[in-house]
Design a protein around this motif. Sequence first.
Motif, PDB file in Angstrom:
ATOM      1  N   VAL A  47       8.072   2.589  -5.931  1.00  0.00           N
ATOM      2  CA  VAL A  47       8.140   2.553  -4.474  1.00  0.00           C
ATOM      3  C   VAL A  47       9.567   2.139  -4.135  1.00  0.00           C
ATOM      4  CG1 VAL A  47       7.337   1.383  -2.392  1.00  0.00           C
ATOM      5  CG2 VAL A  47       5.706   1.969  -4.178  1.00  0.00           C
ATOM      6  N   PHE A  48      10.201   2.876  -3.222  1.00  0.00           N
ATOM      7  CA  PHE A  48      11.575   2.551  -2.840  1.00  0.00           C
ATOM      8  C   PHE A  48      11.775   2.865  -1.366  1.00  0.00           C
ATOM      9  CE2 PHE A  48      11.562   7.000  -3.772  1.00  0.00           C
ATOM     10  CZ  PHE A  48      12.473   7.553  -2.883  1.00  0.00           C
ATOM     11  N   ALA A  59       4.690  -5.036  -3.188  1.00  0.00           N
ATOM     12  CA  ALA A  59       3.710  -3.966  -3.396  1.00  0.00           C
ATOM     13  C   ALA A  59       2.526  -4.587  -4.121  1.00  0.00           C
ATOM     14  CB  ALA A  59       4.311  -2.843  -4.231  1.00  0.00           C
ATOM     15  N   LYS A  60       1.342  -4.502  -3.494  1.00  0.00           N
ATOM     16  CA  LYS A  60       0.124  -5.053  -4.098  1.00  0.00           C
ATOM     17  C   LYS A  60      -0.911  -3.945  -4.229  1.00  0.00           C
ATOM     18  CE  LYS A  60      -3.334  -8.647  -3.935  1.00  0.00           C
ATOM     19  NZ  LYS A  60      -3.820  -9.867  -3.337  1.00  0.00           N
ATOM     20  N   SER A  61      -1.411  -3.777  -5.459  1.00  0.00           N
ATOM     21  CA  SER A  61      -2.414  -2.753  -5.722  1.00  0.00           C
ATOM     22  C   SER A  61      -3.741  -3.114  -5.072  1.00  0.00           C
ATOM     23  CB  SER A  61      -2.611  -2.587  -7.229  1.00  0.00           C
ATOM     24  OG  SER A  61      -3.714  -1.737  -7.494  1.00  0.00           O
ATOM     25  N   THR A  62      -4.343  -2.143  -4.393  1.00  0.00           N
ATOM     26  CA  THR A  62      -5.665  -2.362  -3.813  1.00  0.00           C
ATOM     27  C   THR A  62      -6.754  -2.098  -4.845  1.00  0.00           C
ATOM     28  OG1 THR A  62      -5.798  -0.087  -3.013  1.00  0.00           O
ATOM     29  CG2 THR A  62      -4.883  -1.733  -1.505  1.00  0.00           C
ATOM     30  N   THR A  63      -6.378  -1.531  -6.001  1.00  0.00           N
ATOM     31  CA  THR A  63      -7.368  -1.209  -7.025  1.00  0.00           C
ATOM     32  C   THR A  63      -7.444  -2.233  -8.146  1.00  0.00           C
ATOM     33  OG1 THR A  63      -5.752   0.262  -8.060  1.00  0.00           O
ATOM     34  CG2 THR A  63      -7.355   1.272  -6.595  1.00  0.00           C
ATOM     35  N   ASN A  64      -6.283  -2.753  -8.593  1.00  0.00           N
ATOM     36  CA  ASN A  64      -6.336  -3.674  -9.738  1.00  0.00           C
ATOM     37  C   ASN A  64      -5.644  -5.017  -9.501  1.00  0.00           C
ATOM     38  OD1 ASN A  64      -3.593  -3.259 -10.078  1.00  0.00           O
ATOM     39  ND2 ASN A  64      -3.838  -1.772 -11.716  1.00  0.00           N
ATOM     40  N   GLY A  65      -5.094  -5.237  -8.301  1.00  0.00           N
ATOM     41  CA  GLY A  65      -4.497  -6.529  -7.979  1.00  0.00           C
ATOM     42  C   GLY A  65      -3.068  -6.736  -8.441  1.00  0.00           C
ATOM     43  N   ARG A  81      10.022  -0.781  -9.376  1.00  0.00           N
ATOM     44  CA  ARG A  81       9.791   0.182 -10.457  1.00  0.00           C
ATOM     45  C   ARG A  81       8.651  -0.246 -11.357  1.00  0.00           C
ATOM     46  NH1 ARG A  81      16.115   0.605 -11.301  1.00  0.00           N
ATOM     47  NH2 ARG A  81      16.502   2.136  -9.687  1.00  0.00           N
ATOM     48  N   ALA A  82       8.233   0.677 -12.202  1.00  0.00           N
ATOM     49  CA  ALA A  82       7.208   0.455 -13.239  1.00  0.00           C
ATOM     50  C   ALA A  82       5.896  -0.053 -12.660  1.00  0.00           C
ATOM     51  CB  ALA A  82       7.741  -0.477 -14.328  1.00  0.00           C
ATOM     52  N   LEU A  83       5.510   0.509 -11.528  1.00  0.00           N
ATOM     53  CA  LEU A  83       4.212   0.155 -10.948  1.00  0.00           C
ATOM     54  C   LEU A  83       3.131   1.015 -11.587  1.00  0.00           C
ATOM     55  CD1 LEU A  83       5.093  -0.032  -7.146  1.00  0.00           C
ATOM     56  CD2 LEU A  83       4.380  -1.926  -8.611  1.00  0.00           C
ATOM     57  N   PRO A  84       2.049   0.402 -12.048  1.00  0.00           N
ATOM     58  CA  PRO A  84       0.934   1.207 -12.561  1.00  0.00           C
ATOM     59  C   PRO A  84       0.409   2.121 -11.448  1.00  0.00           C
ATOM     60  CG  PRO A  84       0.650  -1.107 -13.142  1.00  0.00           C
ATOM     61  CD  PRO A  84       1.799  -1.029 -12.175  1.00  0.00           C
ATOM     62  N   ILE A  85      -0.052   3.303 -11.827  1.00  0.00           N
ATOM     63  CA  ILE A  85      -0.550   4.230 -10.815  1.00  0.00           C
ATOM     64  C   ILE A  85      -1.722   3.618 -10.060  1.00  0.00           C
ATOM     65  CG2 ILE A  85       0.266   6.285 -11.997  1.00  0.00           C
ATOM     66  CD1 ILE A  85      -2.614   6.734 -12.949  1.00  0.00           C
ATOM     67  N   TYR A  88      -1.479   1.226  -3.140  1.00  0.00           N
ATOM     68  CA  TYR A  88      -0.830  -0.057  -2.861  1.00  0.00           C
ATOM     69  C   TYR A  88      -0.707  -0.324  -1.361  1.00  0.00           C
ATOM     70  CZ  TYR A  88       0.526  -0.494  -7.734  1.00  0.00           C
ATOM     71  OH  TYR A  88       0.490  -0.631  -9.094  1.00  0.00           O
ATOM     72  N   THR A  89      -0.651  -1.601  -1.025  1.00  0.00           N
ATOM     73  CA  THR A  89      -0.226  -2.045   0.293  1.00  0.00           C
ATOM     74  C   THR A  89       1.186  -2.578   0.096  1.00  0.00           C
ATOM     75  OG1 THR A  89      -2.458  -2.618   0.997  1.00  0.00           O
ATOM     76  CG2 THR A  89      -0.644  -3.678   2.173  1.00  0.00           C
ATOM     77  N   VAL A  90       2.133  -2.017   0.845  1.00  0.00           N
ATOM     78  CA  VAL A  90       3.534  -2.421   0.719  1.00  0.00           C
ATOM     79  C   VAL A  90       3.884  -3.220   1.969  1.00  0.00           C
ATOM     80  CG1 VAL A  90       5.898  -1.629   0.363  1.00  0.00           C
ATOM     81  CG2 VAL A  90       3.989  -0.339  -0.634  1.00  0.00           C
ATOM     82  N   THR A  91       4.308  -4.468   1.767  1.00  0.00           N
ATOM     83  CA  THR A  91       4.522  -5.405   2.872  1.00  0.00           C
ATOM     84  C   THR A  91       5.977  -5.859   2.937  1.00  0.00           C
ATOM     85  OG1 THR A  91       2.269  -6.219   2.552  1.00  0.00           O
ATOM     86  CG2 THR A  91       3.740  -7.598   3.860  1.00  0.00           C
TER      87      THR A  91
END
Length: 127
Positions: A47-48, A59-65, A81-85, A88-91
């Motif tokens: 995410v950029f 960036a916080k994953s809504t699926t795995n935290g 970078r290197a965010l697991p697929i 996400y909620t990006v704040t």
Amino acid sequence: MKTIHSIHTGSVRRALSARSFALAVALTVCGLAGSSAVYAQATAGEVFGKAPAGDTVTAKSTTNGTQREVQVDAKGRYSIRALPIGVYTVTLSENGQPVAKHLNVPVVVGRGILVNFDGEAAATGQH
């Protein structure tokens, strides 16, 4: 003499066979280690975007935290970078307080997702 030569040849074959086996094992281990590194890279995204300089983007994953946080640079750019697929909620946070959010941002394999927090959209506090 012929018998001694035959025994000697057999021991050389066994030694070569043991070396070949050891080499095959070493190559297999290196191959597996290399493939896991490639696999790890192939299951992440990024995410950029742009945001006010000095603020923080999370960036916080809504699926795995999974949660990652970066500070926006002096030019108003950030990259996580290197965010697991996943989704996400990006704040955007200013002085530790959330000021704007992008909901349901899809992070896909090997791609970057543009999420900007500049202009009118960031001022409203909702995206």
